[in-house]
Enzyme design. Structure first.
Site, PDB file in Angstrom:
ATOM      1  N   SER A  14       0.804  -1.230   0.000  1.00 19.80           N
ATOM      2  CA  SER A  14       0.000   0.000   0.000  1.00 19.80           C
ATOM      3  C   SER A  14       0.837   1.281   0.000  1.00 19.80           C
ATOM      4  O   SER A  14       1.786   1.431   0.770  1.00 19.80           O
ATOM      5  CB  SER A  14      -0.924   0.015   1.221  1.00 19.80           C
ATOM      6  OG  SER A  14      -1.628   1.229   1.232  1.00 19.80           O
ATOM      7  N   LYS A  61     -13.841  -4.437   2.608  1.00 16.54           N
ATOM      8  CA  LYS A  61     -14.719  -3.294   2.357  1.00 16.54           C
ATOM      9  C   LYS A  61     -16.189  -3.579   2.650  1.00 16.54           C
ATOM     10  O   LYS A  61     -16.915  -2.719   3.134  1.00 16.54           O
ATOM     11  CB  LYS A  61     -14.565  -2.818   0.898  1.00 16.54           C
ATOM     12  CG  LYS A  61     -13.222  -2.170   0.629  1.00 16.54           C
ATOM     13  CD  LYS A  61     -13.052  -1.755  -0.801  1.00 16.54           C
ATOM     14  CE  LYS A  61     -11.641  -1.230  -1.008  1.00 16.54           C
ATOM     15  NZ  LYS A  61     -11.353  -0.799  -2.367  1.00 16.54           N
ATOM     16  N   ASP A  97     -14.051   5.444  -3.296  1.00 14.90           N
ATOM     17  CA  ASP A  97     -13.529   4.729  -4.486  1.00 14.90           C
ATOM     18  C   ASP A  97     -14.264   5.156  -5.754  1.00 14.90           C
ATOM     19  O   ASP A  97     -13.642   5.359  -6.797  1.00 14.90           O
ATOM     20  CB  ASP A  97     -13.714   3.216  -4.338  1.00 14.90           C
ATOM     21  CG  ASP A  97     -12.697   2.591  -3.405  1.00 14.90           C
ATOM     22  OD1 ASP A  97     -11.598   3.147  -3.267  1.00 14.90           O
ATOM     23  OD2 ASP A  97     -13.007   1.537  -2.816  1.00 14.90           O
ATOM     24  N   ALA A 118     -16.281  -8.769  -8.772  1.00 14.41           N
ATOM     25  CA  ALA A 118     -17.504  -8.371  -8.066  1.00 14.41           C
ATOM     26  C   ALA A 118     -17.242  -8.068  -6.590  1.00 14.41           C
ATOM     27  O   ALA A 118     -18.111  -8.231  -5.747  1.00 14.41           O
ATOM     28  CB  ALA A 118     -18.552  -9.467  -8.202  1.00 14.41           C
ATOM     29  N   GLY A 120     -15.491  -5.335  -3.503  1.00 12.80           N
ATOM     30  CA  GLY A 120     -15.826  -3.989  -3.046  1.00 12.80           C
ATOM     31  C   GLY A 120     -15.507  -2.917  -4.077  1.00 12.80           C
ATOM     32  O   GLY A 120     -16.286  -1.969  -4.267  1.00 12.80           O
ATOM     33  N   SER A 121     -14.386  -3.052  -4.767  1.00 13.03           N
ATOM     34  CA  SER A 121     -14.020  -2.031  -5.772  1.00 13.03           C
ATOM     35  C   SER A 121     -14.994  -2.077  -6.937  1.00 13.03           C
ATOM     36  O   SER A 121     -15.402  -1.035  -7.461  1.00 13.03           O
ATOM     37  CB  SER A 121     -12.610  -2.265  -6.314  1.00 13.03           C
ATOM     38  OG  SER A 121     -11.721  -2.433  -5.261  1.00 13.03           O
ATOM     39  N   TYR A 203      -2.478  -1.191  -9.399  1.00 17.67           N
ATOM     40  CA  TYR A 203      -1.338  -0.375  -9.820  1.00 17.67           C
ATOM     41  C   TYR A 203      -0.074  -1.174  -9.528  1.00 17.67           C
ATOM     42  O   TYR A 203      -0.062  -2.029  -8.647  1.00 17.67           O
ATOM     43  CB  TYR A 203      -1.334   0.993  -9.133  1.00 17.67           C
ATOM     44  CG  TYR A 203      -1.381   0.956  -7.624  1.00 17.67           C
ATOM     45  CD1 TYR A 203      -0.227   0.898  -6.863  1.00 17.67           C
ATOM     46  CD2 TYR A 203      -2.606   0.976  -6.953  1.00 17.67           C
ATOM     47  CE1 TYR A 203      -0.281   0.862  -5.473  1.00 17.67           C
ATOM     48  CE2 TYR A 203      -2.670   0.941  -5.572  1.00 17.67           C
ATOM     49  CZ  TYR A 203      -1.504   0.888  -4.844  1.00 17.67           C
ATOM     50  OH  TYR A 203      -1.560   0.848  -3.477  1.00 17.67           O
ATOM     51  N   GLY A 237      -4.395   1.788 -11.792  1.00 16.44           N
ATOM     52  CA  GLY A 237      -5.156   2.315 -10.658  1.00 16.44           C
ATOM     53  C   GLY A 237      -4.424   3.328  -9.796  1.00 16.44           C
ATOM     54  O   GLY A 237      -4.927   3.702  -8.736  1.00 16.44           O
TER      55      GLY A 237
HETATM   56  P1  ATR Z   1     -11.814  -5.513  -3.609  1.00 19.85           P
HETATM   57  O1  ATR Z   1     -12.402  -4.995  -2.351  1.00 19.85           O
HETATM   58  O2  ATR Z   1     -10.494  -4.879  -3.932  1.00 19.85           O
HETATM   59  O3  ATR Z   1     -12.725  -5.457  -4.788  1.00 19.85           O
HETATM   60  P2  ATR Z   1     -12.438  -8.242  -2.946  1.00 19.85           P
HETATM   61  O4  ATR Z   1     -13.696  -7.742  -2.341  1.00 19.85           O
HETATM   62  O5  ATR Z   1     -11.600  -9.178  -2.141  1.00 19.85           O
HETATM   63  O6  ATR Z   1     -11.468  -7.053  -3.336  1.00 19.85           O
HETATM   64  O7  ATR Z   1     -12.788  -8.877  -4.375  1.00 19.85           O
HETATM   65  C1  ATR Z   1     -11.863  -9.609  -5.083  1.00 19.85           C
HETATM   66  C2  ATR Z   1     -12.380  -9.903  -6.495  1.00 19.85           C
HETATM   67  O8  ATR Z   1     -11.306 -10.606  -7.157  1.00 19.85           O
HETATM   68  C3  ATR Z   1     -13.613 -10.802  -6.571  1.00 19.85           C
HETATM   69  O9  ATR Z   1     -14.359 -10.474  -7.701  1.00 19.85           O
HETATM   70  C4  ATR Z   1     -12.967 -12.199  -6.764  1.00 19.85           C
HETATM   71  O10 ATR Z   1     -13.757 -13.133  -7.456  1.00 19.85           O
HETATM   72  P3  ATR Z   1     -14.617 -14.278  -6.683  1.00 19.85           P
HETATM   73  O11 ATR Z   1     -15.866 -13.586  -6.214  1.00 19.85           O
HETATM   74  O12 ATR Z   1     -14.848 -15.297  -7.712  1.00 19.85           O
HETATM   75  O13 ATR Z   1     -13.746 -14.752  -5.539  1.00 19.85           O
HETATM   76  C5  ATR Z   1     -11.815 -11.839  -7.661  1.00 19.85           C
HETATM   77  N1  ATR Z   1     -10.806 -12.892  -7.612  1.00 19.85           N
HETATM   78  C6  ATR Z   1      -9.969 -13.180  -6.591  1.00 19.85           C
HETATM   79  N2  ATR Z   1      -9.171 -14.225  -6.924  1.00 19.85           N
HETATM   80  C7  ATR Z   1      -9.531 -14.609  -8.190  1.00 19.85           C
HETATM   81  C8  ATR Z   1      -9.064 -15.602  -9.108  1.00 19.85           C
HETATM   82  N3  ATR Z   1      -8.053 -16.432  -8.789  1.00 19.85           N
HETATM   83  N4  ATR Z   1      -9.648 -15.680 -10.316  1.00 19.85           N
HETATM   84  C9  ATR Z   1     -10.643 -14.817 -10.666  1.00 19.85           C
HETATM   85  N5  ATR Z   1     -11.148 -13.860  -9.850  1.00 19.85           N
HETATM   86  C10 ATR Z   1     -10.583 -13.744  -8.620  1.00 19.85           C
END
Ligand code: ATR
Length: 271
Positions: A14, A61, A97, A118, A120-121, A203, A237
């Protein structure tokens, strides 16, 4: 002295402490901002209560939304929190965000967008695009996580179809290592080639950026993220990170400084 921080896991990459500490120091505010790697959500509430304010990053989040005593502004629509203000033992949740993202792309002409992921971002980005009148769709590896989007009028792709869109946004956490892609490379390559604009929430990370001088060098000559490596154009980002931080700083300081002022101040220091 007031204490702030960014809470998530992993958090070592971060740059938020650098941004906020630079602003506190430049503006002569007696405050310090740190990183908090929280391995379990059970520690979220006590960590938040120990601070004057915090930013929340993945994967907490949505979890923090449920911990807030009051949720304000756009965060009510997103149901995901990236900024918390702690006053008199009460937690006030915000989402900067979506605003930070919009500041990056507001001058592009957009009619359609596809958001990958899908979390938090993705919520903040998809809801902001919809709010701004962009016809937005979403795709996620795990179908059960898309109900939030469907119930808010955002189109859901059951499979990753190659579509022509004005804006393709990558929001998954895959790629934080600088090399991995979330889905099949050929599919992503076709999607990217059909998109007018490409945006990656990730990023590039680099060890050892501790001061504004190192940040300046990194800002001006940073490498491409893995996702943007598929394209000959696109935005990563880093500016969204800066913009969401300026909006969060505004909240931490009760509006004493505004976004435009903070942006100008920070960018002037990068010249
Ligand atoms: P943020 O708050 O930054 O959006 P998050 O809430 O942890 O982070 O969300 C992570 C996202 O990355 C989710 O869409 C997750 O998909 P799943 O709902 O299928 O878990 C996606 N993600 C994480 N690892 C993944 C992987 N190996 N392949 C595809 N999508 C992945």
């Amino acid at each position: 002295m007031r204490y702030f921080g960014v809470i998530g896991s992993p958090i070592h990459h971060s740059l938020s402490p650098l941004i906020h500490n630079f602003l506190f120091s430049y503006l002569g505010i007696s405050a310090h901002y740190d990183k908090f790697d929280i391995p379990s959500p059970s520690l979220l509430a006590s960590t938040l209560q120990s601070l004057s304010g915090a930013n929340i990053t993945l994967p907490y989040k949505e979890e923090v939304f449920g911990l807030c005593d009051e949720v304000r502004g756009f965060a009510q629509e997103v149901e995901a929190i990236n900024t918390v203000l702690c006053r008199n033992q009460k937690l006030y949740g915000f989402n900067t965000d979506g605003l930070g993202f919009w500041e990056c792309i507001k001058n592009l002409e957009l009619k359609t967008a596809l958001v990958l992921g899908a979390g938090g971002s993705a919520r903040a980005i998809a809801m902001m695009l919809k709010k701004q009148g962009v016809d937005t769709m979403i795709y996620n590896r795990t179908p059960s996580k898309v109900d939030f989007f469907r119930s808010r009028g955002i189109g859901v792709l059951e499979t990753l179809e190659v579509k022509e869109v004005d804006l393709l946004v990558h929001t998954t956490s895959v790629g934080l290592d600088g090399k991995s892609l979330p889905y099949q490379q050929e599919k992503l390559q076709s999607l990217v080639s059909k998109a007018k604009y490409v945006f990656d929430v990730i990023y590039p990370s680099q060890k050892g950026i501790v001061g504004i001088d190192q940040f300046r060098d990194f800002f001006l000559s940073r490498p491409k993220t893995a996702f943007l490596g598929l394209s000959n154009q696109g935005m990563d980002g880093l500016e969204m990170l800066l913009y969401q931080a300026f909006f969060a700083f505004e909240i931490f300081c009760d509006g004493q400084y505004c976004f435009e002022e903070l942006k100008a101040l920070f960018y002037n220091s990068l010249k």
